[in-house]
Design an enzyme around this catalytic site. Structure first.
Site, PDB file in Angstrom:
ATOM      1  N   HIS A   1      34.197 -66.730 -32.476  1.00 32.33           N
ATOM      2  CA  HIS A   1      34.871 -65.702 -31.687  1.00 32.33           C
ATOM      3  C   HIS A   1      36.065 -66.317 -30.972  1.00 32.33           C
ATOM      4  O   HIS A   1      35.947 -67.381 -30.347  1.00 32.33           O
ATOM      5  CB  HIS A   1      33.909 -65.104 -30.655  1.00 32.33           C
ATOM      6  CG  HIS A   1      34.544 -64.112 -29.729  1.00 32.33           C
ATOM      7  ND1 HIS A   1      34.628 -64.306 -28.364  1.00 32.33           N
ATOM      8  CD2 HIS A   1      35.149 -62.924 -29.972  1.00 32.33           C
ATOM      9  CE1 HIS A   1      35.242 -63.281 -27.810  1.00 32.33           C
ATOM     10  NE2 HIS A   1      35.569 -62.425 -28.757  1.00 32.33           N
ATOM     11  N   SER A   2      37.227 -65.672 -31.088  1.00 34.60           N
ATOM     12  CA  SER A   2      38.422 -66.097 -30.373  1.00 34.60           C
ATOM     13  C   SER A   2      38.780 -67.544 -30.712  1.00 34.60           C
ATOM     14  O   SER A   2      38.937 -67.883 -31.890  1.00 34.60           O
ATOM     15  CB  SER A   2      38.194 -65.906 -28.863  1.00 34.60           C
ATOM     16  OG  SER A   2      39.375 -66.100 -28.133  1.00 34.60           O
ATOM     17  N   LEU A   3      38.885 -68.419 -29.726  1.00 41.11           N
ATOM     18  CA  LEU A   3      39.241 -69.811 -29.976  1.00 41.11           C
ATOM     19  C   LEU A   3      38.206 -70.502 -30.854  1.00 41.11           C
ATOM     20  O   LEU A   3      38.533 -71.422 -31.611  1.00 41.11           O
ATOM     21  CB  LEU A   3      39.403 -70.562 -28.654  1.00 41.11           C
ATOM     22  CG  LEU A   3      39.835 -72.027 -28.741  1.00 41.11           C
ATOM     23  CD1 LEU A   3      41.223 -72.151 -29.353  1.00 41.11           C
ATOM     24  CD2 LEU A   3      39.800 -72.695 -27.370  1.00 41.11           C
TER      25      LEU A   3
ATOM     26  N   SER B   1      36.849 -69.383 -33.484  1.00 40.42           N
ATOM     27  CA  SER B   1      37.195 -69.198 -34.893  1.00 40.42           C
ATOM     28  C   SER B   1      38.283 -70.182 -35.318  1.00 40.42           C
ATOM     29  O   SER B   1      38.278 -70.675 -36.446  1.00 40.42           O
ATOM     30  CB  SER B   1      37.660 -67.757 -35.126  1.00 40.42           C
ATOM     31  OG  SER B   1      38.852 -67.486 -34.408  1.00 40.42           O
TER      32      SER B   1
ATOM     33  N   PHE C   1      35.890 -63.411 -35.490  1.00 44.21           N
ATOM     34  CA  PHE C   1      35.902 -62.212 -34.656  1.00 44.21           C
ATOM     35  C   PHE C   1      37.019 -62.336 -33.617  1.00 44.21           C
ATOM     36  O   PHE C   1      37.045 -63.285 -32.837  1.00 44.21           O
ATOM     37  CB  PHE C   1      34.564 -62.019 -33.927  1.00 44.21           C
ATOM     38  CG  PHE C   1      33.363 -62.031 -34.831  1.00 44.21           C
ATOM     39  CD1 PHE C   1      33.394 -61.415 -36.067  1.00 44.21           C
ATOM     40  CD2 PHE C   1      32.185 -62.659 -34.435  1.00 44.21           C
ATOM     41  CE1 PHE C   1      32.290 -61.422 -36.899  1.00 44.21           C
ATOM     42  CE2 PHE C   1      31.076 -62.675 -35.255  1.00 44.21           C
ATOM     43  CZ  PHE C   1      31.125 -62.057 -36.496  1.00 44.21           C
TER      44      PHE C   1
END
Length: 702
Positions: A351-353, A355, A497
């Site tokens: 998720h976010s960073l 990923s 995500f």
């Protein structure tokens, strides 16, 4: 609890009714069904402490039965460990403790519960201690069999419990009236309800995780900061929600496969790197230089936003990479040890960073030769090590006299290419030989880099062409210089995500991704985002920049497009149709107004010419209604990054979110943990790899 408390309480209750004649003690048969007494059914609970407040939560029915079975078998005297919650927590029966298996968490107290009282603050029922519950049960049994109520019992904290009748049992707080004469507590004060048995307190008992068979394992890596959603919950809590949603989606959309015992479930395990990063002492260093004003905002920035800057620092990037890779490897080995029969695959989600961290790790994994990825780039080792050793290099450069110095420092071919001018100077090499050796090292590095670029351009393993100025650049271009650890497994699919991967690649100088590029060890890649997510960026336009097309719209998990989106499209088409009808009417009026007057004696040929000239008048262009989403949009080939399949998937916003995009932007970035549509896509793609499909294909799905 004092051993004579029960007898004293019963005796005091009997003294209150002296007129009642004594009755003979009933035998065992009368104490059972004959007098309406049924033994209470215990249920096991554990205590969750959050924000200084205790909450008692029930185990699932299956876990409670397993704990009761172990307790009834007399194994509670030994140090017996019972796995619960799908194997993610162990209960040490003797110590009455619940311990997390895969992550660090505070040990929770476990209790075998039969009697409860209502708390003051949230009206939740709280279980009595096991010893006092046993006293209450004995008093209740005697009251039922002898039909003698109004019994008083004193709890260990000197609180009064009165059993008025089977339906009315009250718990009184002690009133602070005790004095030097040792007065006992009275039943004055606010009463609280007492309940017997878990079935009488309306507890939300979880369903448990059935079946126990695990088909696939997914590691989930969080983004910036310790909190992962709008409620400031940890990655463990958010992944728990994601797992719960997956269980409900399996029952709703994979029922046939479950009934035929083709599938079990998917296990999701959280990977936490934030605590390791901030345990390096960087917080203390930041605290020294942080201004005292707006302290809460500055603390939030230091603890959250700065994680993105830490990742772009070579020092802390290495810490983050090592933590994520080592934690996933540790969890993988621990999971295999606890599930020796596991034969499924492993996927990863970020998720976010998180990923971006996973993407950088995956782009630097070493593929086996049979995977079809070029290994010529690994000439880094061959050219430095076994191909020619240090002696041969020094001999070629006429520097053999310095061989003893290199042997003394145990420098081999690989270590030679890591040497700097300062290292060579410390070894006693004069300036001339030093420059000659450094020039050789630099030339060899350039040759190796050119060979790697050429190999990547031919095989699509590096995402770039052999020319430095070519249209494709290596996706690892601009990455922080670090030693990227290797994973112990090859991920099946990579799910991102709310991911900023596209933005970071662009900032690093990667404008286009080679359509032939694929991750060395991972064949699947899905970029899932909410339309209002301010952190999310697309990937597909970097692969096919000349073609404009929308991301794949994720179908609603109930099988249709959200009603407000259908209404929005319908109104758009209706407005275009109305505009076209209006323009058509204006065109007819304009033609009749601008038509030239014709003489009555003109022949039919002239009339035809006049009509033809009128028809040649410029007509207003009619707007075309926007065509509905094409079903074959999923057939667009976006390269090998996801095996030729679509990569970008966009969620459907909720009706309330469509009123104001900016108001729900933050929620859009944190919505994935409880998104049924996101979970269903993850499950669908995972089970497609083993040939299992949805019971009913969703409209608009790929």
């Amino acid at each position: 609890v004092r051993p004579f408390a029960l007898s004293r309480s019963i005796m005091s209750a009997q003294e209150q009714h002296p007129a009642q004649p004594p009755r003979a003690a009933p035998d065992a048969a009368e104490w059972d069904a004959g007098n309406g007494y049924d033994a209470v059914v215990p249920h096991w609970f554990y205590c969750k402490v959050s924000g200084g407040r205790e909450r008692w939560l029930p185990f699932s029915t299956q876990d409670s039965e397993r704990l009761e079975e172990a307790h009834g078998a007399g194994r509670s005297s030994a140090d017996v460990v019972v796995p619960t919650s799908g194997g993610r927590y162990d209960v040490h029966l003797k110590q009455r403790q619940r311990v997390a298996v895969f992550w660090e968490e505070e040990v929770a107290e476990v209790r075998r519960c039969t009697w409860f009282y209502k708390g003051d603050k949230d009206n939740k029922y709280i279980p009595y201690s096991e010893s006092f519950s046993k006293e209450l049960e004995e008093a209740y049994m005697i009251a039922v069999t002898l039909d003698e109520w109004k019994k008083k019992l004193e709890s260990p904290s000197r609180e009064i419990i009165i059993l008025h009748n089977p339906k009315l049992m009250v718990h009184y707080h002690p009133v602070a009236t005790s004095d030097d004469w040792g007065s006992t507590p009275t039943e004055q004060g606010r009463p609280r309800t007492v309940k017997r048995g878990v079935e009488n307190i309306a507890a939300e008992i979880p369903n448990g995780e059935q079946p126990l068979q695990i088909d696939h394992l997914v590691f989930v890596v969080h983004g910036i900061g310790p909190a992962c959603d709008i409620r400031f919950r940890s990655i463990v809590q958010c992944v728990n929600d994601f797992r719960s949603v997956s269980l409900s989606m399996l029952q709703a959309h994979f029922r046939k496969a479950q009934e035929q015992q083709q599938i079990g479930r998917v296990e999701f395990l959280p990977v936490n790197w934030h605590s390791s990063l901030h345990s390096t002492g960087v917080d203390v260093d930041l605290e020294r230089i942080t201004l005292p004003s707006i302290s809460r905002l500055r603390h939030f920035i230091n603890d959250t936003i700065l994680d993105a800057f830490f990742y772009n620092s070579s020092t802390y990037c290495q810490t983050i990479l090592d933590t994520v890779a080592s934690e996933m490897n540790r969890l993988y080995l621990l999971f295999l040890r606890r599930n020796p029969d596991f034969k499924g695959g492993v996927s990863i989600a970020g998720h976010s960073l998180g990923s971006l961290i996973l993407f950088d790790l995956l782009t630097n994994q070493k593929a086996a030769p049979e995977d079809g990825h070029s290994t010529e780039g690994s000439g880094l080792t061959s050219s430095r090590g076994s191909a020619e050793d240090v002696k041969e290099i020094l001999k070629r450069l006429h520097l053999s006299e310095y061989c003893p110095a290199f042997e003394k420092e145990k420098i081999d071919g690989e270590a030679l290419f890591l040497c700097t001018e300062k290292n060579l100077e410390e070894m006693g090499m004069p300036l001339g030989p030093r420059m000659k050796l450094l020039h050789y090292i630099s030339s060899e590095r350039e040759t190796r880099d050119a060979r790697e670029r050429s190999s990547a351009g031919q095989h699509g393993a590096g995402g770039c062409t052999s020319s430095r100025d070519g249209p494709y650049r290596d996706v690892s271009l601009g990455q922080v210089s670090a030693n990227y650890p290797q994973l112990l497994y090859k991920p099946t699919i990579f799910f991102a995500f709310g991911s900023p991967i596209g933005m970071f690649l662009t900032v690093r100088g990667v404008k286009r991704i080679n359509p032939d590029y694929s991750l060395p060890t991972c064949k699947g890649f899905f970029n899932i985002f909410h339309p209002f997510d301010p952190v999310a960026y697309r990937i597909e336009p970097m692969i096919i920049p000349d073609l404009e097309f929308e991301p794949m719209l994720l179908p609603h998990h109930k099988g249709r497009k959200r009603m407000h989106l259908e209404l929005k499209e319908g109104l758009t088409r209706m407005s275009v149709d109305l505009k076209n009808n209006l323009l058509g009417s204006l065109r007819v009026a304009w033609q009749s107004f601008t038509r030239a007057p014709l003489a009555a004696v003109e022949g039919a040929s002239s009339e035809g010419e006049a009509e033809g000239s009128a028809e040649k008048q410029p007509e207003p262009k009619l707007e075309e209604a926007p065509a509905p989403a094409k079903e074959d949009s999923s057939l667009i080939n976006v390269g090998k990054l996801n095996g030729g399949n679509r990569i970008d998937y966009v969620l459907q916003e909720k009706p309330i979110e469509s009123f104001n995009e900016y108001l729900f932007a933050l929620q859009g970035h944190l919505c994935y943990w409880e998104s049924e549509d996101t979970v269903l896509l993850v499950l669908k793609e995972i089970y497609q790899t083993i040939g299992v499909t949805l019971d009913q294909p969703l409209p608009g799905g790929q």
